[in-house]
Design a protein around this motif. Structure first.
Motif, PDB file in Angstrom:
ATOM      1  N   GLU A 101      21.467 -26.087   1.489  1.00 38.87           N
ATOM      2  CA  GLU A 101      21.944 -24.753   1.341  1.00 38.87           C
ATOM      3  C   GLU A 101      21.356 -23.917   2.186  1.00 38.87           C
ATOM      4  O   GLU A 101      20.382 -23.900   2.827  1.00 38.87           O
ATOM      5  CB  GLU A 101      21.802 -24.175  -0.196  1.00 38.87           C
ATOM      6  N   ARG A 102      22.373 -22.659   2.373  1.00 41.20           N
ATOM      7  CA  ARG A 102      21.754 -21.531   3.521  1.00 41.20           C
ATOM      8  C   ARG A 102      21.862 -20.332   2.425  1.00 41.20           C
ATOM      9  O   ARG A 102      22.591 -20.093   1.606  1.00 41.20           O
ATOM     10  CB  ARG A 102      22.741 -21.505   4.285  1.00 41.20           C
ATOM     11  N   LEU A 103      21.140 -19.410   2.544  1.00 47.11           N
ATOM     12  CA  LEU A 103      20.843 -18.363   2.009  1.00 47.11           C
ATOM     13  C   LEU A 103      21.603 -17.157   2.761  1.00 47.11           C
ATOM     14  O   LEU A 103      21.250 -16.962   3.690  1.00 47.11           O
ATOM     15  CB  LEU A 103      19.301 -17.927   1.956  1.00 47.11           C
ATOM     16  N   THR A 104      22.572 -16.706   2.046  1.00 45.51           N
ATOM     17  CA  THR A 104      23.362 -15.830   2.463  1.00 45.51           C
ATOM     18  C   THR A 104      23.532 -14.385   1.908  1.00 45.51           C
ATOM     19  O   THR A 104      24.008 -13.409   2.677  1.00 45.51           O
ATOM     20  CB  THR A 104      24.843 -16.130   2.699  1.00 45.51           C
ATOM     21  N   ASP A 105      22.745 -14.163   0.893  1.00 42.29           N
ATOM     22  CA  ASP A 105      22.973 -12.873   0.154  1.00 42.29           C
ATOM     23  C   ASP A 105      21.671 -12.147  -0.024  1.00 42.29           C
ATOM     24  O   ASP A 105      21.356 -11.739  -1.024  1.00 42.29           O
ATOM     25  CB  ASP A 105      23.759 -13.140  -1.207  1.00 42.29           C
ATOM     26  N   ALA A 106      20.935 -12.056   0.975  1.00 42.83           N
ATOM     27  CA  ALA A 106      19.362 -11.713   0.773  1.00 42.83           C
ATOM     28  C   ALA A 106      19.232 -10.461   1.366  1.00 42.83           C
ATOM     29  O   ALA A 106      18.051 -10.201   2.266  1.00 42.83           O
ATOM     30  CB  ALA A 106      18.292 -13.016   1.202  1.00 42.83           C
ATOM     31  N   ASP A 107      20.308  -9.574   1.452  1.00 40.41           N
ATOM     32  CA  ASP A 107      20.021  -8.339   2.493  1.00 40.41           C
ATOM     33  C   ASP A 107      18.973  -7.360   1.738  1.00 40.41           C
ATOM     34  O   ASP A 107      19.316  -7.036   0.375  1.00 40.41           O
ATOM     35  CB  ASP A 107      21.460  -7.584   2.649  1.00 40.41           C
ATOM     36  N   ILE A 108      18.065  -6.747   2.306  1.00 47.91           N
ATOM     37  CA  ILE A 108      17.481  -5.698   1.656  1.00 47.91           C
ATOM     38  C   ILE A 108      17.788  -4.613   2.246  1.00 47.91           C
ATOM     39  O   ILE A 108      17.618  -4.273   3.312  1.00 47.91           O
ATOM     40  CB  ILE A 108      15.859  -6.085   2.017  1.00 47.91           C
ATOM     41  N   VAL A 109      17.729  -3.457   1.339  1.00 49.34           N
ATOM     42  CA  VAL A 109      18.011  -2.299   1.666  1.00 49.34           C
ATOM     43  C   VAL A 109      17.009  -1.362   1.197  1.00 49.34           C
ATOM     44  O   VAL A 109      16.568  -1.571  -0.112  1.00 49.34           O
ATOM     45  CB  VAL A 109      19.237  -1.491   0.624  1.00 49.34           C
ATOM     46  N   VAL A 110      16.331  -0.741   2.235  1.00 48.18           N
ATOM     47  CA  VAL A 110      14.920   0.313   1.960  1.00 48.18           C
ATOM     48  C   VAL A 110      15.548   1.658   1.911  1.00 48.18           C
ATOM     49  O   VAL A 110      15.785   1.874   2.979  1.00 48.18           O
ATOM     50  CB  VAL A 110      13.845  -0.181   2.726  1.00 48.18           C
ATOM     51  N   ASP A 111      15.477   2.253   0.872  1.00 47.42           N
ATOM     52  CA  ASP A 111      15.938   3.687   0.814  1.00 47.42           C
ATOM     53  C   ASP A 111      14.529   4.433   0.937  1.00 47.42           C
ATOM     54  O   ASP A 111      14.070   4.889  -0.075  1.00 47.42           O
ATOM     55  CB  ASP A 111      16.545   3.899  -0.311  1.00 47.42           C
ATOM     56  N   LEU A 112      14.322   4.804   2.171  1.00 46.53           N
ATOM     57  CA  LEU A 112      13.085   5.898   2.230  1.00 46.53           C
ATOM     58  C   LEU A 112      13.309   7.163   1.575  1.00 46.53           C
ATOM     59  O   LEU A 112      12.172   7.608   1.230  1.00 46.53           O
ATOM     60  CB  LEU A 112      12.923   6.157   3.828  1.00 46.53           C
ATOM     61  N   ASN A 113      14.277   7.494   1.424  1.00 50.33           N
ATOM     62  CA  ASN A 113      14.630   8.786   0.557  1.00 50.33           C
ATOM     63  C   ASN A 113      13.982   8.734  -0.797  1.00 50.33           C
ATOM     64  O   ASN A 113      13.787   9.726  -1.374  1.00 50.33           O
ATOM     65  CB  ASN A 113      15.915   9.273   0.453  1.00 50.33           C
ATOM     66  N   GLY A 114      13.898   7.796  -1.404  1.00 48.73           N
ATOM     67  CA  GLY A 114      13.407   7.314  -2.661  1.00 48.73           C
ATOM     68  C   GLY A 114      11.925   7.028  -2.826  1.00 48.73           C
ATOM     69  O   GLY A 114      11.193   7.042  -3.692  1.00 48.73           O
ATOM     70  N   LEU A 115      11.276   7.273  -1.683  1.00 43.37           N
ATOM     71  CA  LEU A 115       9.765   6.964  -1.472  1.00 43.37           C
ATOM     72  C   LEU A 115       9.255   8.440  -1.415  1.00 43.37           C
ATOM     73  O   LEU A 115       9.645   9.405  -0.891  1.00 43.37           O
ATOM     74  CB  LEU A 115       9.334   6.207  -0.398  1.00 43.37           C
ATOM     75  N   HIS A 116       7.866   8.790  -2.004  1.00 40.28           N
ATOM     76  CA  HIS A 116       7.292   9.903  -2.056  1.00 40.28           C
ATOM     77  C   HIS A 116       5.681   9.687  -1.367  1.00 40.28           C
ATOM     78  O   HIS A 116       5.443   8.852  -1.024  1.00 40.28           O
ATOM     79  CB  HIS A 116       7.255  10.346  -3.284  1.00 40.28           C
ATOM     80  N   SER A 117       4.981  10.905  -1.217  1.00 41.22           N
ATOM     81  CA  SER A 117       3.719  10.922  -0.888  1.00 41.22           C
ATOM     82  C   SER A 117       2.772  11.396  -1.833  1.00 41.22           C
ATOM     83  O   SER A 117       3.454  12.061  -2.688  1.00 41.22           O
ATOM     84  CB  SER A 117       3.511  11.667   0.264  1.00 41.22           C
ATOM     85  N   VAL A 118       1.602  10.930  -1.892  1.00 43.06           N
ATOM     86  CA  VAL A 118       0.656  11.329  -2.749  1.00 43.06           C
ATOM     87  C   VAL A 118      -0.475  11.909  -2.005  1.00 43.06           C
ATOM     88  O   VAL A 118      -1.021  11.424  -0.882  1.00 43.06           O
ATOM     89  CB  VAL A 118       0.138  10.337  -3.840  1.00 43.06           C
ATOM     90  N   ARG A 119      -0.966  13.199  -2.186  1.00 43.08           N
ATOM     91  CA  ARG A 119      -2.058  13.896  -1.381  1.00 43.08           C
ATOM     92  C   ARG A 119      -2.816  14.843  -2.186  1.00 43.08           C
ATOM     93  O   ARG A 119      -2.535  15.164  -3.288  1.00 43.08           O
ATOM     94  CB  ARG A 119      -1.270  14.537  -0.173  1.00 43.08           C
ATOM     95  N   GLY A 120      -3.774  15.113  -1.674  1.00 46.31           N
ATOM     96  CA  GLY A 120      -4.915  15.939  -2.393  1.00 46.31           C
ATOM     97  C   GLY A 120      -6.250  16.051  -1.503  1.00 46.31           C
ATOM     98  O   GLY A 120      -6.027  15.708  -0.466  1.00 46.31           O
ATOM     99  N   ARG A 121      -7.261  16.696  -2.115  1.00 46.34           N
ATOM    100  CA  ARG A 121      -8.234  16.951  -1.499  1.00 46.34           C
ATOM    101  C   ARG A 121      -9.840  16.475  -2.156  1.00 46.34           C
ATOM    102  O   ARG A 121      -9.645  16.503  -3.486  1.00 46.34           O
ATOM    103  CB  ARG A 121      -8.669  18.272  -1.068  1.00 46.34           C
ATOM    104  N   VAL A 122     -10.681  15.872  -1.547  1.00 47.27           N
ATOM    105  CA  VAL A 122     -11.660  15.155  -2.211  1.00 47.27           C
ATOM    106  C   VAL A 122     -13.027  16.213  -1.880  1.00 47.27           C
ATOM    107  O   VAL A 122     -13.437  16.389  -0.936  1.00 47.27           O
ATOM    108  CB  VAL A 122     -12.052  13.944  -1.968  1.00 47.27           C
ATOM    109  N   LEU A 123     -13.833  16.809  -2.939  1.00 45.05           N
ATOM    110  CA  LEU A 123     -14.928  17.643  -2.887  1.00 45.05           C
ATOM    111  C   LEU A 123     -16.079  17.055  -3.675  1.00 45.05           C
ATOM    112  O   LEU A 123     -15.943  16.141  -4.570  1.00 45.05           O
ATOM    113  CB  LEU A 123     -14.554  18.917  -3.220  1.00 45.05           C
ATOM    114  N   ALA A 124     -17.478  17.352  -3.393  1.00 46.54           N
ATOM    115  CA  ALA A 124     -18.336  16.635  -4.068  1.00 46.54           C
ATOM    116  C   ALA A 124     -19.445  17.811  -4.775  1.00 46.54           C
ATOM    117  O   ALA A 124     -19.447  18.894  -3.903  1.00 46.54           O
ATOM    118  CB  ALA A 124     -19.237  15.710  -3.123  1.00 46.54           C
ATOM    119  N   ASN A 125     -19.915  17.466  -5.889  1.00 47.64           N
ATOM    120  CA  ASN A 125     -20.964  18.144  -6.612  1.00 47.64           C
ATOM    121  C   ASN A 125     -20.512  19.533  -6.879  1.00 47.64           C
ATOM    122  O   ASN A 125     -19.341  19.896  -6.559  1.00 47.64           O
ATOM    123  CB  ASN A 125     -22.233  18.261  -5.847  1.00 47.64           C
ATOM    124  N   GLU A 126     -21.258  20.340  -7.619  1.00 44.10           N
ATOM    125  CA  GLU A 126     -20.996  21.538  -8.082  1.00 44.10           C
ATOM    126  C   GLU A 126     -20.807  22.659  -6.662  1.00 44.10           C
ATOM    127  O   GLU A 126     -20.273  23.461  -6.853  1.00 44.10           O
ATOM    128  CB  GLU A 126     -22.044  22.226  -8.947  1.00 44.10           C
TER     129      GLU A 126
END
Length: 187
Positions: free
Chosen positions: A61-86
């Protein structure tokens, strides 16, 4: 060969450039400079291997229906800042890891910038654990009047927190690391 397969592609990230393709061929803007990191997608456009469609191929058999659609609009970012001690200084080094709670062992990480900030892009909606470890290493060279120069090492206790990515980017208020009782420094 006959068997069960998952189809995957990867988004290569380096210096703001993107490429989409597989390990056999990459299409897009060539990546120059530092090594790229990859974000893996499985058919039907999911990042979790457990949610990937499994294709079964029999005989010739051959695989014919394996198209991948990557919607970059559905992806997000995680950001912040790291500090130490008091005193809330930026540690010399800190590693930030974003792990998918549903997919044990799957994660993406980064190091903090000189100002303590971090940024992880291309994160799909889901529940994650953000883990942060940090340490300081400071030389006493030229600071002590007598005695040999030495390196002062401080490590900070690992910090973990749940993160939920939904419809928007996630901005985390300052993450404050607390000095660890263990004086070892990660290598």
């Amino acid at each position: 060969s006959p068997g069960k397969y998952r189809v995957r592609t990867q988004l290569m990230i380096s210096g703001g450039m993107r490429m989409i393709g597989n390990s056999m061929s990459l299409r897009g803007v060539p990546i120059k400079g530092s090594p790229a990191s990859a974000v893996v997608f499985f058919e039907p456009g999911v990042m979790a291997k457990s949610k990937a469609k499994v294709f079964e191929i029999r005989a010739d058999e051959r695989l014919t229906d394996a198209d991948i659609v990557v919607d970059l609009n559905g992806l997000h970012s995680v950001r912040g800042r790291v500090l130490a001690n008091e005193d809330r200084h930026v540690p010399s080094k800190a590693a930030v890891q974003l792990g998918d709670d549903a997919e044990k062992g799957v994660g993406r990480g980064t190091q903090i910038s000189a100002d303590g900030t971090f940024h992880i892009d291309y994160v799909p909606a889901g529940t994650y654990t953000l883990s942060v470890i940090g340490w300081d290493m400071e030389s006493t060279a030229g600071k002590l009047a007598d005695g040999p120069d030495e390196v002062i090492r401080r490590s900070y206790a690992a910090t973990k927190m749940p993160i939920v990515v939904a419809e928007h980017d996630v901005v985390i208020d300052d993450i404050q690391l607390i000095e660890s009782k263990d004086k070892g420094v990660p290598k």
